[in-house]
Design a protein around this motif. Sequence first.
Motif, short mmCIF file in Angstrom:
data_model
loop_
_atom_site.label_atom_id
_atom_site.label_comp_id
_atom_site.label_asym_id
_atom_site.label_seq_id
_atom_site.Cartn_x
_atom_site.Cartn_y
_atom_site.Cartn_z
N ASP A 69 43.89 1.32 43.56
CA ASP A 69 45.05 0.76 42.75
C ASP A 69 44.52 0.87 41.16
N TRP A 70 44.88 -0.13 40.50
CA TRP A 70 44.63 0.13 39.22
C TRP A 70 43.44 -0.90 38.53
N TYR A 71 42.82 -1.67 39.58
CA TYR A 71 41.96 -2.57 39.45
C TYR A 71 40.65 -2.41 39.79
N ASN A 72 40.41 -1.16 40.66
CA ASN A 72 38.96 -0.65 40.74
C ASN A 72 37.89 -1.62 41.22
N PRO A 73 38.05 -2.13 42.35
CA PRO A 73 37.11 -3.18 42.84
C PRO A 73 35.57 -2.58 43.00
N GLY A 74 35.52 -1.35 42.77
CA GLY A 74 34.12 -0.78 42.78
C GLY A 74 33.34 -1.22 41.50
N PHE A 75 33.99 -1.55 40.57
CA PHE A 75 33.49 -2.18 39.16
C PHE A 75 32.55 -3.40 39.68
N LEU A 76 33.04 -4.19 40.45
CA LEU A 76 32.02 -5.22 40.87
C LEU A 76 30.89 -5.04 42.05
N LEU A 77 31.10 -3.95 42.65
CA LEU A 77 30.25 -3.27 43.52
C LEU A 77 29.06 -2.95 42.48
N ASP A 78 29.21 -1.98 41.61
CA ASP A 78 28.49 -1.64 40.65
C ASP A 78 27.77 -2.62 39.79
N VAL A 79 28.46 -3.81 39.45
CA VAL A 79 27.84 -4.90 38.94
C VAL A 79 26.88 -5.62 39.57
N ASP A 80 27.24 -5.68 40.77
CA ASP A 80 26.01 -6.42 42.00
C ASP A 80 25.06 -5.49 42.33
#
Length: 436
Positions: free
Chosen positions: A376-387
């Motif tokens: 969708d528009w909230y891109n949960p992969g962002f938190l994976l990249d931060v983690d």
Amino acid sequence: MVGDYFMSEEDGQKGKWYYTVVPKDYEFGKIEYEILEDLFMEYGLKNERTSQEFLDFYYQLEDESLKLTGLLPENNSDENLRMPPRRHPSGTLRVRNTETNTLDPVVGVKVKTRRLVKLGHGWTNGAGNYTVNKSYRYDVHYSVSFENQSGFKVWNTLLDVNPANFNGPKQNRDGWSYNFDTNSFGWRFATVTNAVRRYFVHASAFGIGLPHSNLRIAALDRTGSSSAPMLRRVWGINGFTTNSGFANFLLKANGISLNINLIATVTKFVQPDLIIAAGVGNGTEEIYSDTFHELAHASHMRQAGSAYWIKYINYIITYADYLPVNNNGAYGNGTGKNAEICGIGEMWGNYFSAVCMNREIPATGGIGEYLWETEDWYNPGFLLDVDNIPDVSTQEIFSSLQPSITTFPQLINQLKTKTNNNGQVDNAFSNYTDWP
């Protein structure tokens, strides 16, 4: 002996009464009740000095009362036969795991026993084993109540007033064991129960705050979407007070349509925290994933607070479409009041559910196999990249989800306080280009 009734809001008439036995001086609270009879029961003679002669008389007296009422088992009808010794029923409960095709222990549920008005219970342990706290001389009725020793309860529908119950057989006093296979009425309750218990294990391992201990979870016999309305925590707070508002939420978040009269029953009696689509068509993996996702929301809600959550819910009510008819999608299009609260919540729910699933059923490709990184528009992969930034932990990401963090820039700035690599946080956000 008392009973309470279920009020049908649809026709305004009282439904059936529920009967039970309670201890002397029991506090009934605000429910309507009627005492039918005072019961005086002797469950056993505990005076070791009691003579054998008196014990024999006592046994004959109890046998005679059972014969007069037609309740003495046929194999004990001989009037000269001594009463059989007491037994504490015990057994094992297991549930079919469709992912591994094995039987897993059902953990922390209550096994109830009943003979006449003598009620007992026991809790299953980590191996699914239980022992009942009362002893019996004759066969007893068994049932399983899906109220968990950890504090949460699992419901059958949105309209029940009690936890889901599985009625077992009348069985030998020594005990009863049962396997909840996929064709069993209790399979979804047992599967959701185990998923909740496993979430507690995974969340604790990462230092993630647990949800409220007394969660109420509706495990519905359906496929489709699940949700975390956390109704018991937000009902009556900051404007989320109308039955029509909750009806709208159910339609948009779960695709469930109930008339307002039935919704009034839900908001008055049940007030679910989580709604899980637990039909057997989903299978164990799907139910675990959905349950982990909604429990991740519940952890977030407990940390962020009710006022935060009501904004989340109101965004969904206002902007989301379960079946996108206005080009909005299940979580809207990322614009509108409180959109980024929803975005932060959904990226966390998706990400931490994937983390838990990878611990539960390790994937060769790691967390990414359970995560749609550009969802969708909230891109949960962002938190994976931060983690994946070396000096940032999953616990630190969760600790950033505070009540004051309501926009993506605020989240980015908060995450930068957890690392010496600020540029990597910016890069992680820039990896996705479809932010609203």
